[in-house]
Design an enzyme around this catalytic site. Structure first.
Site, PDB file in Angstrom:
ATOM      1  N   ASP A   4     145.429 -40.137  33.716  1.00 19.97           N
ATOM      2  CA  ASP A   4     144.056 -39.658  33.508  1.00 19.97           C
ATOM      3  C   ASP A   4     143.902 -38.145  33.646  1.00 19.97           C
ATOM      4  O   ASP A   4     142.768 -37.653  33.684  1.00 19.97           O
ATOM      5  CB  ASP A   4     143.123 -40.350  34.514  1.00 19.97           C
ATOM      6  CG  ASP A   4     142.769 -41.768  34.093  1.00 19.97           C
ATOM      7  OD1 ASP A   4     142.310 -41.939  32.955  1.00 19.97           O
ATOM      8  OD2 ASP A   4     142.955 -42.693  34.900  1.00 19.97           O
ATOM      9  N   GLU A   7     137.657 -32.592  34.505  1.00 21.58           N
ATOM     10  CA  GLU A   7     136.346 -32.401  35.134  1.00 21.58           C
ATOM     11  C   GLU A   7     136.246 -33.054  36.505  1.00 21.58           C
ATOM     12  O   GLU A   7     135.539 -32.574  37.387  1.00 21.58           O
ATOM     13  CB  GLU A   7     135.260 -33.008  34.228  1.00 21.58           C
ATOM     14  CG  GLU A   7     133.906 -33.106  34.897  1.00 21.58           C
ATOM     15  CD  GLU A   7     132.831 -33.714  34.021  1.00 21.58           C
ATOM     16  OE1 GLU A   7     132.962 -34.872  33.616  1.00 21.58           O
ATOM     17  OE2 GLU A   7     131.862 -33.002  33.746  1.00 21.58           O
ATOM     18  N   ASP A   8     136.962 -34.170  36.674  1.00 24.81           N
ATOM     19  CA  ASP A   8     136.815 -34.932  37.917  1.00 24.81           C
ATOM     20  C   ASP A   8     137.462 -34.273  39.120  1.00 24.81           C
ATOM     21  O   ASP A   8     137.210 -34.682  40.253  1.00 24.81           O
ATOM     22  CB  ASP A   8     137.387 -36.348  37.715  1.00 24.81           C
ATOM     23  CG  ASP A   8     136.542 -37.133  36.732  1.00 24.81           C
ATOM     24  OD1 ASP A   8     135.308 -37.020  36.800  1.00 24.81           O
ATOM     25  OD2 ASP A   8     137.121 -37.833  35.883  1.00 24.81           O
ATOM     26  N   ARG A  22     133.129 -44.080  42.655  1.00 21.18           N
ATOM     27  CA  ARG A  22     134.026 -42.936  42.795  1.00 21.18           C
ATOM     28  C   ARG A  22     133.553 -41.901  43.828  1.00 21.18           C
ATOM     29  O   ARG A  22     134.364 -41.155  44.384  1.00 21.18           O
ATOM     30  CB  ARG A  22     134.197 -42.244  41.447  1.00 21.18           C
ATOM     31  CG  ARG A  22     134.846 -43.107  40.366  1.00 21.18           C
ATOM     32  CD  ARG A  22     136.283 -43.427  40.679  1.00 21.18           C
ATOM     33  NE  ARG A  22     136.876 -44.316  39.690  1.00 21.18           N
ATOM     34  CZ  ARG A  22     137.426 -43.916  38.559  1.00 21.18           C
ATOM     35  NH1 ARG A  22     137.452 -42.628  38.265  1.00 21.18           N
ATOM     36  NH2 ARG A  22     137.950 -44.784  37.726  1.00 21.18           N
ATOM     37  N   HIS A  76     130.287 -42.890  35.826  1.00 23.16           N
ATOM     38  CA  HIS A  76     129.873 -41.667  36.521  1.00 23.16           C
ATOM     39  C   HIS A  76     128.413 -41.331  36.219  1.00 23.16           C
ATOM     40  O   HIS A  76     127.868 -41.768  35.203  1.00 23.16           O
ATOM     41  CB  HIS A  76     130.721 -40.478  36.024  1.00 23.16           C
ATOM     42  CG  HIS A  76     132.117 -40.440  36.531  1.00 23.16           C
ATOM     43  ND1 HIS A  76     133.210 -40.282  35.699  1.00 23.16           N
ATOM     44  CD2 HIS A  76     132.622 -40.502  37.779  1.00 23.16           C
ATOM     45  CE1 HIS A  76     134.316 -40.249  36.420  1.00 23.16           C
ATOM     46  NE2 HIS A  76     133.995 -40.392  37.692  1.00 23.16           N
ATOM     47  N   CYS A  81     134.242 -34.632  30.384  1.00 22.72           N
ATOM     48  CA  CYS A  81     135.395 -34.934  31.254  1.00 22.72           C
ATOM     49  C   CYS A  81     136.601 -34.055  30.966  1.00 22.72           C
ATOM     50  O   CYS A  81     137.443 -33.863  31.825  1.00 22.72           O
ATOM     51  CB  CYS A  81     135.853 -36.369  31.060  1.00 22.72           C
ATOM     52  SG  CYS A  81     134.534 -37.545  30.930  1.00 22.72           S
TER      53      CYS A  81
HETATM   54  C1  CIR Z   1     138.924 -42.759  35.015  1.00 23.28           C
HETATM   55  O1  CIR Z   1     138.550 -43.931  35.103  1.00 23.28           O
HETATM   56  O2  CIR Z   1     139.006 -42.018  35.987  1.00 23.28           O
HETATM   57  C2  CIR Z   1     139.290 -42.233  33.646  1.00 23.28           C
HETATM   58  N1  CIR Z   1     139.888 -43.262  32.874  1.00 23.28           N
HETATM   59  C3  CIR Z   1     138.080 -41.678  32.934  1.00 23.28           C
HETATM   60  C4  CIR Z   1     137.488 -40.488  33.625  1.00 23.28           C
HETATM   61  C5  CIR Z   1     136.340 -39.923  32.882  1.00 23.28           C
HETATM   62  N2  CIR Z   1     135.868 -38.748  33.525  1.00 23.28           N
HETATM   63  C6  CIR Z   1     134.618 -38.340  33.515  1.00 23.28           C
HETATM   64  O3  CIR Z   1     133.744 -39.041  33.038  1.00 23.28           O
HETATM   65  N3  CIR Z   1     134.338 -37.205  34.124  1.00 23.28           N
END
Ligand code: CIR
Length: 255
Positions: free
Chosen positions: A61, A66-67, A131, A161, A248
């Site tokens: 991932d 962004e995360d 999360r 999110h 993201c």
């Molecule tokens: C996850 O589940 O962490 C990734 N497959 C997708 C993350 C998407 N990120 C976001 O919306 N900021």
């Protein structure tokens, strides 16, 4: 104001990504990478300098950079991602951000994903999700309060999110999916609802006064344009199979 957009290459293992609310289907990592490259070009066309953080192919991932951090004008906060499989993504991002911002970090037992953090003016709306927990949100509030930010926790239901459910179009208005988030929780912001047939269409990247949006949501796009928004679109459907949207894939930093 000039912007740096930090991005990260698509991992060849993207098909092994975390998935919470959508069904797994095979992901073509090469096609996702091609879409990602066009996304980077679109950010450049909006005035960003794109800087790639070193690739992390071992983290499926990692393209969803962004995360891993929350970047404000005064500081950056390295997150502690809610998905354990993603915790190792933050180290290289911290290194990349360190020349630009004083760094702080969310500590255990706090968790926070950048995808849950929506900045509008001096208010930071944060999704309470699988999360991002209350401890992580409290740490974010404590770190940002000295700079005059107010953290507003927001209940999100039915999607990954906060920013799957809502993103800012400007400093007074958001694009949102009323099934997943209540507009009242975002007061005093006004809202434009996504088209009912485009539930994933609430995610838009805002670069200054311009917007970058996925081309998969033509009805909502038409509504945005009717309201006078300057919207550029990109194809992002392969990345969407990994439950990722346009915000993201970048971390925007004012310079
Ligand atoms: C996850 O589940 O962490 C990734 N497959 C997708 C993350 C998407 N990120 C976001 O919306 N900021």
């Amino acid at each position: 104001m000039p912007w740096i957009a930090f991005t990260r290459a698509v991992s060849p293992a993207l098909t092994d990504c975390e998935l919470t609310h959508i069904a797994r289907e095979p992901i073509d990592a090469a096609r996702a990478a091609a879409q990602h490259a066009l996304y980077e070009r679109a950010l450049e066309a909006l005035g960003c300098t794109v800087m790639r953080v070193e690739a992390a192919p071992e983290y499926p991932d990692s393209v969803f950079i962004e995360d891993t951090a929350v970047v404000l004008d005064e500081l950056a906060i390295i997150t502690r991602p809610g998905a354990e499989s993603r915790r190792g993504e933050t180290e290289a991002v911290a290194r990349a951000l360190s020349p630009f911002r004083a760094l702080h970090a969310i500590e255990a037992p706090g968790t926070l994903d950048g995808g849950d953090v929506m900045l509008v003016g001096r208010r930071i709306y944060v999704g309470r999700t699988a999360r991002s927990n209350d401890e992580g949100i409290a740490q974010l509030a404590e770190l940002t309060a000295p700079f005059g930010y107010t953290v507003v926790p927001v209940t999100v239901q039915g999607c990954l999110h906060l920013k799957t459910a809502v993103t800012a179009l400007d400093d007074r208005r958001v694009l949102y999916n009323p099934v997943w988030v209540e507009l009242d929780a975002l007061a005093p912001l006004e809202g434009i609802a996504v088209d009912r047939d485009e539930p994933m269409g609430a995610n838009v990247v805002r670069v200054g006064g311009r917007l970058l949006y996925a081309e998969a949501f033509p009805h909502t796009l038409a509504v945005l344009r009717r309201h006078g928004y300057d919207v550029t679109t990109v194809a992002a459907d392969e990345l969407a199979k990994a439950e990722g949207a346009v915000t993201c894939c970048s971390l925007l930093v004012h310079t």
